[in-house]
Design a protein around this motif. Structure first.
Motif, PDB file in Angstrom:
ATOM      1  N   ALA A  69      38.803  42.956  40.061  1.00 30.56           N
ATOM      2  CA  ALA A  69      39.496  41.686  40.267  1.00 30.56           C
ATOM      3  C   ALA A  69      39.621  41.362  41.758  1.00 30.56           C
ATOM      4  O   ALA A  69      39.437  40.209  42.174  1.00 30.56           O
ATOM      5  CB  ALA A  69      40.868  41.733  39.608  1.00 30.56           C
ATOM      6  N   ARG A  70      39.940  42.368  42.560  1.00 28.41           N
ATOM      7  CA  ARG A  70      40.095  42.153  44.008  1.00 28.41           C
ATOM      8  C   ARG A  70      38.785  41.706  44.652  1.00 28.41           C
ATOM      9  O   ARG A  70      38.749  40.731  45.420  1.00 28.41           O
ATOM     10  CB  ARG A  70      40.600  43.439  44.668  1.00 28.41           C
ATOM     11  CG  ARG A  70      40.676  43.342  46.191  1.00 28.41           C
ATOM     12  CD  ARG A  70      41.164  44.636  46.820  1.00 28.41           C
ATOM     13  NE  ARG A  70      40.378  45.798  46.425  1.00 28.41           N
ATOM     14  CZ  ARG A  70      39.162  46.089  46.904  1.00 28.41           C
ATOM     15  NH1 ARG A  70      38.565  45.275  47.763  1.00 28.41           N
ATOM     16  NH2 ARG A  70      38.534  47.183  46.500  1.00 28.41           N
ATOM     17  N   GLU A  71      37.708  42.415  44.362  1.00 30.41           N
ATOM     18  CA  GLU A  71      36.415  42.081  44.963  1.00 30.41           C
ATOM     19  C   GLU A  71      35.934  40.697  44.531  1.00 30.41           C
ATOM     20  O   GLU A  71      35.330  39.967  45.316  1.00 30.41           O
ATOM     21  CB  GLU A  71      35.380  43.148  44.594  1.00 30.41           C
ATOM     22  CG  GLU A  71      35.558  44.477  45.312  1.00 30.41           C
ATOM     23  CD  GLU A  71      35.130  44.422  46.767  1.00 30.41           C
ATOM     24  OE1 GLU A  71      34.435  43.466  47.156  1.00 30.41           O
ATOM     25  OE2 GLU A  71      35.509  45.339  47.521  1.00 30.41           O
ATOM     26  N   THR A  72      36.198  40.334  43.285  1.00 29.29           N
ATOM     27  CA  THR A  72      35.802  39.008  42.810  1.00 29.29           C
ATOM     28  C   THR A  72      36.539  37.924  43.577  1.00 29.29           C
ATOM     29  O   THR A  72      35.961  36.884  43.930  1.00 29.29           O
ATOM     30  CB  THR A  72      36.077  38.874  41.305  1.00 29.29           C
ATOM     31  OG1 THR A  72      35.412  39.934  40.613  1.00 29.29           O
ATOM     32  CG2 THR A  72      35.557  37.554  40.762  1.00 29.29           C
ATOM     33  N   PHE A  73      37.824  38.158  43.850  1.00 28.71           N
ATOM     34  CA  PHE A  73      38.598  37.189  44.627  1.00 28.71           C
ATOM     35  C   PHE A  73      38.130  37.151  46.078  1.00 28.71           C
ATOM     36  O   PHE A  73      37.915  36.080  46.651  1.00 28.71           O
ATOM     37  CB  PHE A  73      40.081  37.545  44.549  1.00 28.71           C
ATOM     38  CG  PHE A  73      40.982  36.574  45.258  1.00 28.71           C
ATOM     39  CD1 PHE A  73      40.838  35.203  45.089  1.00 28.71           C
ATOM     40  CD2 PHE A  73      41.987  37.033  46.103  1.00 28.71           C
ATOM     41  CE1 PHE A  73      41.675  34.297  45.744  1.00 28.71           C
ATOM     42  CE2 PHE A  73      42.825  36.146  46.762  1.00 28.71           C
ATOM     43  CZ  PHE A  73      42.667  34.774  46.583  1.00 28.71           C
ATOM     44  N   GLU A  74      37.946  38.320  46.691  1.00 32.53           N
ATOM     45  CA  GLU A  74      37.529  38.369  48.084  1.00 32.53           C
ATOM     46  C   GLU A  74      36.171  37.720  48.297  1.00 32.53           C
ATOM     47  O   GLU A  74      35.974  36.956  49.251  1.00 32.53           O
ATOM     48  CB  GLU A  74      37.466  39.821  48.565  1.00 32.53           C
ATOM     49  CG  GLU A  74      38.803  40.503  48.750  1.00 32.53           C
ATOM     50  CD  GLU A  74      38.637  41.936  49.223  1.00 32.53           C
ATOM     51  OE1 GLU A  74      37.517  42.290  49.660  1.00 32.53           O
ATOM     52  OE2 GLU A  74      39.600  42.705  49.156  1.00 32.53           O
ATOM     53  N   GLU A  75      35.213  38.024  47.427  1.00 33.47           N
ATOM     54  CA  GLU A  75      33.830  37.642  47.683  1.00 33.47           C
ATOM     55  C   GLU A  75      33.460  36.259  47.174  1.00 33.47           C
ATOM     56  O   GLU A  75      32.515  35.655  47.683  1.00 33.47           O
ATOM     57  CB  GLU A  75      32.880  38.693  47.104  1.00 33.47           C
ATOM     58  CG  GLU A  75      32.991  40.038  47.796  1.00 33.47           C
ATOM     59  CD  GLU A  75      31.778  40.916  47.590  1.00 33.47           C
ATOM     60  OE1 GLU A  75      30.952  40.604  46.716  1.00 33.47           O
ATOM     61  OE2 GLU A  75      31.663  41.930  48.307  1.00 33.47           O
ATOM     62  N   CYS A  76      34.156  35.749  46.157  1.00 33.37           N
ATOM     63  CA  CYS A  76      33.779  34.412  45.677  1.00 33.37           C
ATOM     64  C   CYS A  76      34.973  33.538  45.308  1.00 33.37           C
ATOM     65  O   CYS A  76      34.790  32.454  44.757  1.00 33.37           O
ATOM     66  CB  CYS A  76      32.796  34.498  44.512  1.00 33.37           C
ATOM     67  SG  CYS A  76      33.319  35.503  43.129  1.00 33.37           S
ATOM     68  N   GLY A  77      36.195  33.968  45.605  1.00 36.05           N
ATOM     69  CA  GLY A  77      37.356  33.112  45.419  1.00 36.05           C
ATOM     70  C   GLY A  77      37.815  32.944  43.994  1.00 36.05           C
ATOM     71  O   GLY A  77      38.651  32.080  43.709  1.00 36.05           O
ATOM     72  N   ILE A  78      37.296  33.744  43.083  1.00 33.04           N
ATOM     73  CA  ILE A  78      37.713  33.676  41.683  1.00 33.04           C
ATOM     74  C   ILE A  78      38.846  34.671  41.472  1.00 33.04           C
ATOM     75  O   ILE A  78      38.691  35.860  41.726  1.00 33.04           O
ATOM     76  CB  ILE A  78      36.535  33.987  40.733  1.00 33.04           C
ATOM     77  CG1 ILE A  78      35.468  32.894  40.856  1.00 33.04           C
ATOM     78  CG2 ILE A  78      37.022  34.097  39.293  1.00 33.04           C
ATOM     79  CD1 ILE A  78      35.936  31.500  40.489  1.00 33.04           C
ATOM     80  N   LEU A  79      39.985  34.162  41.005  1.00 36.24           N
ATOM     81  CA  LEU A  79      41.182  34.978  40.861  1.00 36.24           C
ATOM     82  C   LEU A  79      41.514  35.174  39.389  1.00 36.24           C
ATOM     83  O   LEU A  79      41.924  34.230  38.701  1.00 36.24           O
ATOM     84  CB  LEU A  79      42.357  34.320  41.589  1.00 36.24           C
ATOM     85  CG  LEU A  79      43.684  35.085  41.602  1.00 36.24           C
ATOM     86  CD1 LEU A  79      43.507  36.489  42.152  1.00 36.24           C
ATOM     87  CD2 LEU A  79      44.723  34.307  42.417  1.00 36.24           C
ATOM     88  N   LEU A  80      41.325  36.376  38.916  1.00 38.97           N
ATOM     89  CA  LEU A  80      41.580  36.716  37.515  1.00 38.97           C
ATOM     90  C   LEU A  80      43.045  37.129  37.356  1.00 38.97           C
ATOM     91  O   LEU A  80      43.376  38.285  37.103  1.00 38.97           O
ATOM     92  CB  LEU A  80      40.638  37.826  37.061  1.00 38.97           C
ATOM     93  CG  LEU A  80      39.147  37.524  37.223  1.00 38.97           C
ATOM     94  CD1 LEU A  80      38.304  38.732  36.817  1.00 38.97           C
ATOM     95  CD2 LEU A  80      38.743  36.294  36.415  1.00 38.97           C
ATOM     96  N   ALA A  81      43.929  36.154  37.535  1.00 38.30           N
ATOM     97  CA  ALA A  81      45.369  36.390  37.483  1.00 38.30           C
ATOM     98  C   ALA A  81      46.068  35.098  37.102  1.00 38.30           C
ATOM     99  O   ALA A  81      45.503  34.004  37.230  1.00 38.30           O
ATOM    100  CB  ALA A  81      45.879  36.901  38.830  1.00 38.30           C
TER     101      ALA A  81
END
Length: 276
Positions: free
Chosen positions: A93-105
C-alpha cells in the motif's frame, strides 16, 4: 548454442519486497499501470516495472487501523509469519501511494478516499522517509484497506545478483475517483497499457522487461476483465530463477523462459542488476 551454469558464488542477502499490479478496465479488456524507472538507478534502472519496492522495518507497524483479511490470512497465502505478512501488505500500500499516488485507504473500513491531492505533502514525506506509513494513516484518521489487495505471485532474485529480493506480487484496482500519476523521483515515465500492448512494445525493443514483469504481463493476457482477475485465487509457489551462460552471455532460467528469449528484439543478456 551451448549453455553452462555459473560457478557457485556467495549469495547476497535477500530483502523482502512488495510489488503491486495496478489494474483498471478498458472497453476491450484490462489495463495495467507501468513505470519506466529512471536510468542509472542502482536497481532496475531504465526497466519498465510495476509499482513496488523494498519492505521497511516500519511497515510492520501493528498500531495502524486495518480493514480486510487479517495478517494471519496473508501469512497463509505467502507462507510467512504474521508480522512479515502485515509488513508485506503495508509495504504494498505504501509503495503504491509513493510511486503512483494511489491510496488504498479510507476514513472507514468500507470507504476509500477519493481526493488524494490533500495528502501530497505526506506523500513526499513518505518518499523521503520523513514519516512512516503507519504514522501517516493514524494522523489522518485513515484505515488501511487490505481487502483492496489480492495475493498474486512470489519471485526471488537469483543467486549471483548483487541485490536480491523476495518479492510478493499483489493485484489491486485503481479506486474510483483516484488517478495514478508519475509524481515520483523514481519514474522517468508512466502510463496505462493493456498487457498485450506492453508486450508488443517489449517485442519491438522499445522497452525492457525483467522476467517477473514479463511473466505477469503474459499471464494477464488471459483475462478479459478486472473482475476475472479478482476472482482468481492462484496457488503461490516461490519462483527463484537460475543464472547460466549461453555462448558467453549470462541469462536467467525460469518457467516459460523460451518465449522470453525468443520474443524480444533485444533479449536480456547479462546486466546482473536487472532482476525483480
Amino acid at each position: 548454442m551451448s549453455s553452462t551454469e555459473l560457478p557457485p558464488t556467495e549469495a547476497a542477502p535477500v530483502r523482502d519486497a512488495s510489488t503491486v499490479i495496478l489494474l483498471q478496465n478498458r472497453d476491450d479488456g484490462i489495463e495495467v499501470f507501468l513505470l519506466e524507472r529512471v536510468g542509472g538507478m542502482a536497481f532496475a534502472g531504465g526497466m519498465t516495472v510495476f509499482p513496488g519496492g523494498g519492505v521497511d522495518i516500519s511497515d510492520a507497524d501493528s498500531d495502524l487501523a486495518w480493514a480486510g483479511p487479517p495478517p494471519s490470512w496473508w501469512a497463509s497465502k505467502f507462507a510467512v509469519d504474521e508480522r512479515k505478512a502485515a509488513a508485506l501488505v503495508c509495504a504494498a500500500a505504501r509503495e503504491t501511494f509513493e510511486e503512483c499516488g494511489i491510496l488504498l485507504a479510507g476514513r472507514t473500513a468500507d470507504t476509500v478516499v477519493t481526493d488524494t491531492e490533500v495528502y501530497d505533502d505526506d506523500r513526499g514525506a513518505l518518499e523521503r522517509r520523513e514519516q512512516t506509513f503507519g504514522e501517516f494513516l493514524t494522523r489522518n484518521g485513515l484505515v488501511l484497506r487490505a481487502d483492496l489487495l489480492r495475493p498474486w505471485s512470489n519471485w526471488i532474485t537469483p543467486v549471483g545478483e548483487k541485490r536480491r529480493y523476495d518479492t510478493r506480487f499483489f493485484v489491486a484496482v485503481q479506486p474510483e475517483g483516484q488517478f495514478a500519476d508519475g509524481a515520483t523521483t523514481e519514474a522517468a515515465s508512466v502510463g496505462w497499457r493493456s498487457p498485450e500492448s506492453a508486450l508488443t512494445d517489449w517485442r519491438a525493443g522499445s522497452t525492457v522487461l525483467l522476467p517477473p514483469t514479463w511473466s505477469q504481463l503474459s499471464g494477464l493476457t488471459e483475462f478479459s476483465s478486472v473482475a476475472d482477475v479478482l476472482a482468481t485465487s492462484p496457488d503461490i509457489a516461490p519462483i527463484q530463477p537460475n543464472l547460466y551462460h549461453v555462448d558467453g552471455e549470462i541469462r536467467v532460467e525460469f518457467p516459460g523462459q523460451d518465449n522470453y528469449y525468443a520474443g524480444s528484439a533485444h533479449p536480456w543478456a547479462g546486466d546482473k542488476d536487472r532482476h525483480r
